[in-house]
Motif scaffolding. Structure first.
Motif, PDB file in Angstrom:
ATOM      1  N   ALA A   6      24.753  26.535   0.123  1.00  0.00           N
ATOM      2  CA  ALA A   6      26.096  26.843   0.171  1.00  0.00           C
ATOM      3  C   ALA A   6      26.877  25.614  -0.393  1.00  0.00           C
ATOM      4  O   ALA A   6      27.985  25.608  -1.229  1.00  0.00           O
ATOM      5  CB  ALA A   6      26.546  27.564   1.152  1.00  0.00           C
ATOM      6  N   ARG A   7      26.374  24.678   0.205  1.00  0.00           N
ATOM      7  CA  ARG A   7      27.254  23.167  -0.165  1.00  0.00           C
ATOM      8  C   ARG A   7      26.957  22.714  -1.665  1.00  0.00           C
ATOM      9  O   ARG A   7      27.724  22.208  -2.347  1.00  0.00           O
ATOM     10  CB  ARG A   7      26.867  22.215   0.722  1.00  0.00           C
ATOM     11  N   HIS A   8      25.650  23.045  -1.871  1.00  0.00           N
ATOM     12  CA  HIS A   8      25.243  22.738  -3.130  1.00  0.00           C
ATOM     13  C   HIS A   8      26.020  23.414  -4.446  1.00  0.00           C
ATOM     14  O   HIS A   8      26.477  22.877  -5.355  1.00  0.00           O
ATOM     15  CB  HIS A   8      23.799  23.051  -3.585  1.00  0.00           C
ATOM     16  N   PHE A   9      26.171  24.813  -3.805  1.00  0.00           N
ATOM     17  CA  PHE A   9      27.146  25.628  -4.927  1.00  0.00           C
ATOM     18  C   PHE A   9      28.575  25.195  -4.689  1.00  0.00           C
ATOM     19  O   PHE A   9      29.059  25.190  -6.023  1.00  0.00           O
ATOM     20  CB  PHE A   9      26.867  27.224  -4.438  1.00  0.00           C
ATOM     21  N   GLN A  10      29.157  24.794  -3.613  1.00  0.00           N
ATOM     22  CA  GLN A  10      30.589  24.509  -3.312  1.00  0.00           C
ATOM     23  C   GLN A  10      30.639  23.184  -4.218  1.00  0.00           C
ATOM     24  O   GLN A  10      31.906  23.073  -4.968  1.00  0.00           O
ATOM     25  CB  GLN A  10      30.972  24.441  -1.890  1.00  0.00           C
ATOM     26  N   VAL A  11      29.612  22.506  -4.188  1.00  0.00           N
ATOM     27  CA  VAL A  11      30.049  21.000  -4.730  1.00  0.00           C
ATOM     28  C   VAL A  11      30.049  21.054  -6.409  1.00  0.00           C
ATOM     29  O   VAL A  11      30.697  20.472  -7.019  1.00  0.00           O
ATOM     30  CB  VAL A  11      29.132  19.816  -4.432  1.00  0.00           C
ATOM     31  N   ARG A  12      29.167  21.919  -6.994  1.00  0.00           N
ATOM     32  CA  ARG A  12      28.990  21.792  -8.125  1.00  0.00           C
ATOM     33  C   ARG A  12      29.550  23.197  -9.032  1.00  0.00           C
ATOM     34  O   ARG A  12      29.854  22.789 -10.358  1.00  0.00           O
ATOM     35  CB  ARG A  12      27.266  22.003  -8.627  1.00  0.00           C
ATOM     36  N   ALA A  13      29.725  24.110  -8.356  1.00  0.00           N
ATOM     37  CA  ALA A  13      30.506  25.530  -9.257  1.00  0.00           C
ATOM     38  C   ALA A  13      31.745  25.039  -9.691  1.00  0.00           C
ATOM     39  O   ALA A  13      32.714  25.198  -8.674  1.00  0.00           O
ATOM     40  CB  ALA A  13      30.200  26.630  -8.485  1.00  0.00           C
ATOM     41  N   LYS A  14      32.171  25.216 -10.876  1.00  0.00           N
ATOM     42  CA  LYS A  14      33.358  25.156 -11.220  1.00  0.00           C
ATOM     43  C   LYS A  14      33.685  26.353 -12.430  1.00  0.00           C
ATOM     44  O   LYS A  14      32.669  26.841 -12.651  1.00  0.00           O
ATOM     45  CB  LYS A  14      33.655  23.691 -12.406  1.00  0.00           C
ATOM     46  N   ASP A  15      34.966  26.503 -12.487  1.00  0.00           N
ATOM     47  CA  ASP A  15      35.510  27.524 -13.539  1.00  0.00           C
ATOM     48  C   ASP A  15      35.486  26.980 -14.939  1.00  0.00           C
ATOM     49  O   ASP A  15      35.013  25.752 -14.871  1.00  0.00           O
ATOM     50  CB  ASP A  15      36.854  28.219 -13.127  1.00  0.00           C
ATOM     51  N   GLU A  16      35.835  27.500 -16.033  1.00  0.00           N
ATOM     52  CA  GLU A  16      36.102  27.021 -17.067  1.00  0.00           C
ATOM     53  C   GLU A  16      36.881  25.798 -17.520  1.00  0.00           C
ATOM     54  O   GLU A  16      36.641  25.143 -18.707  1.00  0.00           O
ATOM     55  CB  GLU A  16      36.190  28.188 -18.424  1.00  0.00           C
ATOM     56  N   ASN A  17      37.668  25.599 -16.501  1.00  0.00           N
ATOM     57  CA  ASN A  17      38.662  24.529 -16.593  1.00  0.00           C
ATOM     58  C   ASN A  17      38.348  23.283 -15.873  1.00  0.00           C
ATOM     59  O   ASN A  17      39.133  22.261 -15.746  1.00  0.00           O
ATOM     60  CB  ASN A  17      39.972  24.911 -16.316  1.00  0.00           C
ATOM     61  N   GLY A  18      37.030  23.400 -15.026  1.00  0.00           N
ATOM     62  CA  GLY A  18      36.438  22.497 -14.258  1.00  0.00           C
ATOM     63  C   GLY A  18      37.059  22.151 -12.861  1.00  0.00           C
ATOM     64  O   GLY A  18      36.855  21.415 -12.137  1.00  0.00           O
ATOM     65  N   LYS A  19      37.870  23.307 -12.441  1.00  0.00           N
ATOM     66  CA  LYS A  19      38.341  23.476 -11.263  1.00  0.00           C
ATOM     67  C   LYS A  19      37.170  24.380 -10.073  1.00  0.00           C
ATOM     68  O   LYS A  19      36.516  25.153 -10.709  1.00  0.00           O
ATOM     69  CB  LYS A  19      39.687  24.465 -11.055  1.00  0.00           C
ATOM     70  N   PRO A  20      37.097  23.657  -9.009  1.00  0.00           N
ATOM     71  CA  PRO A  20      36.156  24.101  -8.139  1.00  0.00           C
ATOM     72  C   PRO A  20      36.438  25.623  -7.841  1.00  0.00           C
ATOM     73  O   PRO A  20      37.335  26.252  -7.596  1.00  0.00           O
ATOM     74  CB  PRO A  20      36.213  23.274  -7.014  1.00  0.00           C
ATOM     75  N   LEU A  21      35.166  26.321  -8.054  1.00  0.00           N
ATOM     76  CA  LEU A  21      35.297  27.772  -7.677  1.00  0.00           C
ATOM     77  C   LEU A  21      35.440  28.109  -5.925  1.00  0.00           C
ATOM     78  O   LEU A  21      36.049  29.003  -5.430  1.00  0.00           O
ATOM     79  CB  LEU A  21      34.191  28.616  -8.008  1.00  0.00           C
ATOM     80  N   ILE A  22      35.072  27.175  -5.154  1.00  0.00           N
ATOM     81  CA  ILE A  22      35.326  27.271  -3.781  1.00  0.00           C
ATOM     82  C   ILE A  22      35.827  25.639  -3.451  1.00  0.00           C
ATOM     83  O   ILE A  22      35.078  24.632  -3.201  1.00  0.00           O
ATOM     84  CB  ILE A  22      33.783  27.171  -2.973  1.00  0.00           C
ATOM     85  N   ALA A  23      36.929  25.828  -2.874  1.00  0.00           N
ATOM     86  CA  ALA A  23      37.711  24.589  -2.398  1.00  0.00           C
ATOM     87  C   ALA A  23      37.139  24.367  -1.030  1.00  0.00           C
ATOM     88  O   ALA A  23      36.467  24.939  -0.342  1.00  0.00           O
ATOM     89  CB  ALA A  23      39.350  25.096  -2.135  1.00  0.00           C
ATOM     90  N   PRO A  24      37.068  22.905  -0.811  1.00  0.00           N
ATOM     91  CA  PRO A  24      36.541  22.500   0.436  1.00  0.00           C
ATOM     92  C   PRO A  24      37.114  23.051   1.873  1.00  0.00           C
ATOM     93  O   PRO A  24      36.343  23.485   2.687  1.00  0.00           O
ATOM     94  CB  PRO A  24      36.828  20.990   0.480  1.00  0.00           C
ATOM     95  N   ALA A  25      38.427  23.352   1.556  1.00  0.00           N
ATOM     96  CA  ALA A  25      39.330  24.036   2.806  1.00  0.00           C
ATOM     97  C   ALA A  25      38.491  25.651   3.112  1.00  0.00           C
ATOM     98  O   ALA A  25      38.904  26.146   3.960  1.00  0.00           O
ATOM     99  CB  ALA A  25      40.449  24.215   2.682  1.00  0.00           C
ATOM    100  N   GLU A  26      37.849  26.123   2.153  1.00  0.00           N
ATOM    101  CA  GLU A  26      37.317  27.541   1.979  1.00  0.00           C
ATOM    102  C   GLU A  26      35.858  27.690   2.476  1.00  0.00           C
ATOM    103  O   GLU A  26      35.269  28.841   2.466  1.00  0.00           O
ATOM    104  CB  GLU A  26      37.461  28.226   0.583  1.00  0.00           C
ATOM    105  N   PHE A  27      35.244  26.635   2.587  1.00  0.00           N
ATOM    106  CA  PHE A  27      33.919  26.378   2.679  1.00  0.00           C
ATOM    107  C   PHE A  27      33.297  27.230   3.924  1.00  0.00           C
ATOM    108  O   PHE A  27      32.400  28.137   3.869  1.00  0.00           O
ATOM    109  CB  PHE A  27      33.408  25.049   3.027  1.00  0.00           C
ATOM    110  N   GLU A  28      33.983  27.375   4.988  1.00  0.00           N
ATOM    111  CA  GLU A  28      33.625  27.984   6.320  1.00  0.00           C
ATOM    112  C   GLU A  28      33.888  29.642   6.066  1.00  0.00           C
ATOM    113  O   GLU A  28      32.811  30.461   6.172  1.00  0.00           O
ATOM    114  CB  GLU A  28      34.379  27.865   7.498  1.00  0.00           C
TER     115      GLU A  28
END
Length: 105
Positions: free
Chosen positions: A51-73
Motif C-alpha cells: 500500500a505504501r508503494h502505491f501511495q508513494v508512486r501513484a499519481k494522476d495525469e497532472n502529477g498529483k498523488p492519488l493517495i494523500a499521506p493523510a488518507e493512508f490509514e
C-alpha cells in the motif's frame, strides 16, 4: 550546477508511465527515487508495504498523488488488495523492463 540540482531537473522532466488496472483510475508513475525506496522500506508488514508503494508512486495525469499521506490509514482500510497489488506489480514490471532496455543499449 550541483549533482542534486541536475537530478532534480531530470526527475521533474522524466516522463511518467501509464499504469492501467480495471477498477482503478489511470495511474501515472515514474521510476523510484532513493527517498521513495526509504519511505517504502520503513514498512515491515507485507500489505502495508504494498500500500505504501502505491501511495508513494501513484499519481494522476497532472502529477498529483492519488493517495494523500493523510488518507493512508483509510486507504489501508478500504482499498481492494488485489487491485492495489496488481497496480504495484505493473509498476515494478515497468521498472524491470526499463532497466533491461537500458542494459541492452
Amino acid at each position: 550546477m550541483s549533482l542534486t540540482d541536475d537530478l532534480k531537473k531530470r526527475f521533474a522532466s522524466a516522463e511518467a508511465h501509464l499504469i492501467q488496472v480495471d477498477g482503478l483510475p489511470d495511474i501515472y508513475s515514474k521510476s523510484l527515487t532513493l527517498g521513495q525506496i526509504r519511505d517504502i522500506d520503513i514498512e515491515t508488514e507485507t500489505f502495508t508495504r504494498i500500500a505504501r508503494h502505491f501511495q508513494v508512486r501513484a499519481k494522476d495525469e497532472n502529477g498529483k498523488p492519488l493517495i494523500a499521506p493523510a488518507e493512508f490509514e483509510d486507504f489501508l482500510r478500504y482499498a481492494d488488495a488485489d487491485l492495489i497489488t496488481t497496480a504495484v506489480s505493473k509498476m515494478q514490471e515497468y521498472d524491470k523492463d526499463f532497466e533491461d532496455a537500458e542494459k541492452k543499449s
